[in-house]
Design a protein around this motif. Structure first.
Motif, short mmCIF file in Angstrom:
data_model
loop_
_atom_site.label_atom_id
_atom_site.label_comp_id
_atom_site.label_asym_id
_atom_site.label_seq_id
_atom_site.Cartn_x
_atom_site.Cartn_y
_atom_site.Cartn_z
N LEU A 181 1.25 27.35 -0.86
CA LEU A 181 0.06 27.60 -1.39
C LEU A 181 0.23 28.77 -2.25
O LEU A 181 0.60 29.63 -1.99
CB LEU A 181 -1.31 27.80 -0.31
CG LEU A 181 -1.44 26.34 0.53
CD1 LEU A 181 -2.30 26.67 1.36
CD2 LEU A 181 -1.87 25.17 -0.30
N SER A 182 -0.88 29.07 -3.27
CA SER A 182 -0.78 30.17 -4.06
C SER A 182 -1.76 31.25 -3.44
O SER A 182 -1.50 32.46 -3.70
CB SER A 182 -1.07 29.68 -5.63
OG SER A 182 -2.24 29.13 -5.69
N TYR A 183 -2.77 30.83 -2.75
CA TYR A 183 -3.51 31.88 -2.14
C TYR A 183 -4.45 31.12 -0.91
O TYR A 183 -4.43 30.03 -0.91
CB TYR A 183 -4.54 32.43 -3.11
CG TYR A 183 -5.79 31.50 -3.52
CD1 TYR A 183 -6.84 31.56 -2.97
CD2 TYR A 183 -5.23 30.51 -4.80
CE1 TYR A 183 -7.78 30.55 -3.39
CE2 TYR A 183 -6.42 29.61 -5.09
CZ TYR A 183 -7.75 29.53 -4.50
OH TYR A 183 -8.81 28.79 -4.90
N LEU A 184 -4.88 32.18 -0.15
CA LEU A 184 -5.61 31.88 0.96
C LEU A 184 -6.92 32.76 0.83
O LEU A 184 -6.95 33.67 0.27
CB LEU A 184 -5.10 32.20 2.26
CG LEU A 184 -3.73 31.76 2.63
CD1 LEU A 184 -3.19 32.37 3.99
CD2 LEU A 184 -3.92 30.27 2.86
N VAL A 185 -8.03 32.02 1.27
CA VAL A 185 -9.18 33.13 1.59
C VAL A 185 -9.39 33.10 2.98
O VAL A 185 -9.69 32.13 3.73
CB VAL A 185 -10.73 32.07 0.91
CG1 VAL A 185 -11.71 32.74 1.31
CG2 VAL A 185 -10.45 31.93 -0.58
N VAL A 186 -9.35 34.26 3.52
CA VAL A 186 -9.29 34.66 4.78
C VAL A 186 -10.55 35.47 5.16
O VAL A 186 -10.83 36.32 4.74
CB VAL A 186 -8.03 35.44 5.04
CG1 VAL A 186 -7.99 35.97 6.70
CG2 VAL A 186 -6.83 34.98 4.72
N SER A 187 -11.14 34.85 6.53
CA SER A 187 -12.49 35.44 6.84
C SER A 187 -12.00 35.88 8.29
O SER A 187 -11.23 35.61 8.89
CB SER A 187 -13.51 34.50 6.93
OG SER A 187 -13.44 33.20 7.65
N ASN A 188 -13.18 36.71 9.02
CA ASN A 188 -12.99 37.11 10.18
C ASN A 188 -14.70 37.48 10.50
O ASN A 188 -15.16 37.87 9.65
CB ASN A 188 -12.02 38.37 10.52
CG ASN A 188 -12.21 38.64 11.92
OD1 ASN A 188 -13.13 39.31 12.44
ND2 ASN A 188 -11.11 38.43 12.68
N PRO A 189 -15.09 37.29 11.69
CA PRO A 189 -16.46 37.47 11.98
C PRO A 189 -16.88 38.73 11.74
O PRO A 189 -17.99 39.27 11.35
CB PRO A 189 -16.61 37.02 13.16
CG PRO A 189 -15.88 36.06 13.56
CD PRO A 189 -14.48 36.19 12.85
N GLN A 190 -15.67 39.83 11.78
CA GLN A 190 -16.20 41.22 11.77
C GLN A 190 -16.01 41.81 10.26
O GLN A 190 -16.53 42.82 9.94
CB GLN A 190 -15.22 42.13 12.60
CG GLN A 190 -15.22 41.92 13.90
CD GLN A 190 -14.20 42.59 14.85
OE1 GLN A 190 -13.79 44.09 14.47
NE2 GLN A 190 -13.24 42.08 15.71
N LEU A 191 -15.86 41.05 9.36
CA LEU A 191 -15.73 41.28 7.77
C LEU A 191 -16.87 40.69 7.35
O LEU A 191 -17.14 39.50 7.32
CB LEU A 191 -14.59 40.65 7.14
CG LEU A 191 -13.15 41.20 7.73
CD1 LEU A 191 -12.24 40.42 7.01
CD2 LEU A 191 -13.07 42.58 7.32
#
Ligand code: FES
Length: 144
Positions: free
Chosen positions: A56-66
């Motif tokens: 993959l060329s990119y990821l969208v990364v989340s976390n509940p603290q962000l």
């Protein structure tokens, strides 16, 4: 098949390829994940960049603290960029479209290094220092 019908059929096929190919490519070239925060770092296993045998060329990364997700673009095996998906204009969340990020509020656009390519934003997206240890990308969140 008559010539007129042949041309009409080809026209629809070309239109379909033009409209749907980018959408299909977008489905294959990215994904959204949730990653853990460990100490001061967001830890992203590099294996997340693999999907169905492709890189993959990119990821969208989340976390509940962000408050906003982080866009992680892969330039090469050892070169990544990590960008906070908060517009530098007035703080709206930006959306990733391949190698660019777009703000729907007023139309600002940014490249995959976070630089402004279209205003009204005048400042780059916030980027994070990162390091790679064998299996993970460690994104330093010290300044968030
Ligand atoms: S908040 Fe993004 S362009 Fe205005």
């Amino acid at each position: 098949m008559r010539r007129k019908n042949f041309i009409k059929t080809c026209g629809y096929a070309c239109l379909g390829a033009t409209v749907f190919a980018p959408l299909m490519q977008g489905c294959v070239s990215s994904k959204t994940i949730t990653a853990p925060i460990e100490g001061e770092n967001l830890r992203i296993p590099i294996s997340n960049f693999e999907k169905d045998g492709k890189i993959l060329s990119y990821l969208v990364v989340s976390n509940p603290q962000l408050r906003y997700p982080i866009y992680v673009f892969r330039f090469s095996e050892n070169d990544y960029a990590a960008l906070y998906m908060q517009c530098s204009h007035q703080g709206n969340e930006v959306t990733a479209y391949g190698d660019k990020l777009v703000c729907s509020a007023h139309g600002s656009e940014f490249d995959n290094r976070g630089k402004v390519t279209n205003g009204p934003a005048s400042n780059s997206l916030r980027s994070f220092p990162l390091q790679i240890d064998h299996q993970n990308i460690l994104i330093s969140l010290r300044k968030v």
